[in-house]
Design an enzyme around this catalytic site. Structure first.
Site: not given
Ligand code: AMP
Length: 235
Positions: A15, A90, A128, A161, A172
């Site tokens: 994404k 989400r 990654r 990360r 996740r």
């Molecule tokens: P991502 O970079 O999108 O994989 O997000 C990394 C982490 O940020 C996730 O595992 C959550 O802890 C938090 N996070 C990001 N977007 C959201 C969201 N829309 N709702 C809740 N937590 C989020």
């Protein structure tokens, strides 16, 4: 009418990479909640510590915190003409919030789900690397940088990360399934959901996504050439 493009798909679906390509094609800013929350997590505040703990464990941050973060960001000037959402919504609660923001702003919502088999997701996430400066994404196995640990684009340091470890990855991905299933069904019911194959070369995936949100635009991709389609409401 300006539009909001929601990119959906599990972590590792590409994404982030695809959002960058779409942003260039359609001249729209990217609103990536994961990145925004990582910035919050760097702060030595109660909120920063809470978000840091949630992220490191691969848990979702609360809808309440997300509501504040997303409302503030999407009310900025650069979002007036629409934006690309990566990582949001989400949950159904977040989707409902987005509907009301879109209604207020006069935006239409297009949802694209990027489909990638789970096994491939594990491989991608485990290797990654992300540039600390520009966010460019590499992979130790499939897309290494020219100089180890250094970004090809701007020399920024590459890091893993905190949530790209085996335990958090598994958590996740399971959480993604659990949380987004109802969300995907919700969007499918309102006929706004388009699903594209997320495997193969990034440029091929980008073309598929562009066609899903704006049929025919993949042939004119690049340099914001698809912007006209967006503005005249064909997106
Ligand atoms: P991502 O970079 O999108 O994989 O997000 C990394 C982490 O940020 C996730 O595992 C959550 O802890 C938090 N996070 C990001 N977007 C959201 C969201 N829309 N709702 C809740 N937590 C989020």
């Amino acid at each position: 009418m300006p539009s909001i493009i929601v990119l959906m798909g599990p972590q590792g679906a590409g994404k982030g990479t695809q959002a960058k390509r779409l942003a260039e094609s359609f001249c729209l800013p990217i609103v990536a909640t994961g990145d925004m929350l990582r910035d919050v997590a760097r702060e030595e505040t109660d909120l920063g510590r809470l978000v840091r703990a949630n992220q490191a464990a691969g848990q979702l941050v609360s809808d309440e915190i997300l509501a504040g973060v997303i409302s503030e960001r999407t009310s900025k000037q650069d979002c007036l003409g629409g934006y690309i959402l990566d990582g949001f919504p989400r949950t159904i609660t977040q989707a409902t919030l987005l509907e009301s923001i879109a209604l207020d702003q006069g935006h239409r919502i297009s949802v694209v789900k990027v489909d990638v088999p789970t096994e491939l997701l594990h491989q991608r996430l485990a290797g990654r690397l992300t540039c600390a400066k520009c966010g460019a994404i590499y992979n130790v196995n499939s897309k290494p940088s020219l100089r180890e640990g250094v970004c090809d684009l701007d020399g920024g340091l590459l890091y893993t990360r905190s949530d790209d470890n085996e335990t958090a990855i598994a958590h996740r991905l399971a959480l993604y399934e659990e949380n987004t299933k109802p969300l995907l069904e919700y969007y499918a019911r309102s006929s706004r959901l388009r699903t594209v194959d997320g495997t193969g070369a990034p440029e091929d995936v980008a073309a598929r996504i562009a066609d899903a949100v704006s049929p025919g635009s993949s042939t004119v991709i690049g340099g914001c050439t698809a912007q006209a389609k967006l503005e005249d409401g064909r997106l």
